[in-house]
Design an enzyme around this catalytic site. Sequence first.
Site, PDB file in Angstrom:
ATOM      1  CB  SER A 260      -0.860  -0.183   1.125  1.00 28.60           C
ATOM      2  OG  SER A 260      -1.425   1.232   1.461  1.00 28.60           O
TER       3      SER A 260
ATOM      4  CE1 TYR B  83      -4.242  -2.152   5.396  1.00 26.84           C
ATOM      5  CE2 TYR B  83      -3.082  -0.020   4.946  1.00 26.84           C
ATOM      6  CZ  TYR B  83      -3.653  -1.284   4.531  1.00 26.84           C
ATOM      7  OH  TYR B  83      -4.111  -1.405   2.947  1.00 26.84           O
TER       8      TYR B  83
END
Length: 238
Positions: A145, A158
């Site tokens: 990401s 995350y």
Amino acid sequence: MSAKGFANQVAIVTGAGVGIGYEVAQQLALSGASVLLNDVDERLAQQTARSITDEGGICQGVGGDTADVQVVRGLVQQAVATYGRLDMVVANAGLTLWADFFEYEPENFDRILAVNLRGSYFLAQAAARRMRQQGQGGRIVFMSSVTGHQAIRYLSAYSMTKAALEMLARNLVVELSPYQITVNCVAPGATITPRNLADDPNYEAVWGEVIPIGRPAMSGDIAQAVLFFLSPQSAQIT
């Protein structure tokens, strides 16, 4: 890539009930691959797989939580039992948990590491073992990401997992290249998915204002990048 550029290839795509994973599985299947589609929601996995087969693809849906090592090992076993071999794995299953660093709970920390890291790690391990046994190489793609590079408030855990996946990919290049297994990461930026729209109904408008091209990515845009790294065109990229 020709319309059936993945003919006679077998793929596993995790977290593929909706969003990016679904687009990857669909595009692979419609390009000739036989796909084992996983989602933690077994009903959704089977429903999604049926929709792909109705379009003319070869796809089987399998439920299971990829945080469980036995589940990911079972996916590899089932792909081989069903389709005879394994050529490609897309470790797409992931969990996003937004929380203030000061308030982050240990159980949430453990859960996000289990899904995003342990699941991806041991799926890659099981797949690579099979690919090494087959002796014909293979492709592994992790889903990272932009948050692995760019700090975003309330995504500390995350973001850490996504950065870790990129380091894992780099390290596996050293270990898997002798077996002609390539390892790559795709790191999406803002992408319109059901999960993101659920978090913020104004997601498209908000991110469209800060992205130079004027719009967030669609799931299909990211899927095209993944398919490139699975294809023969990327044979020298790892």
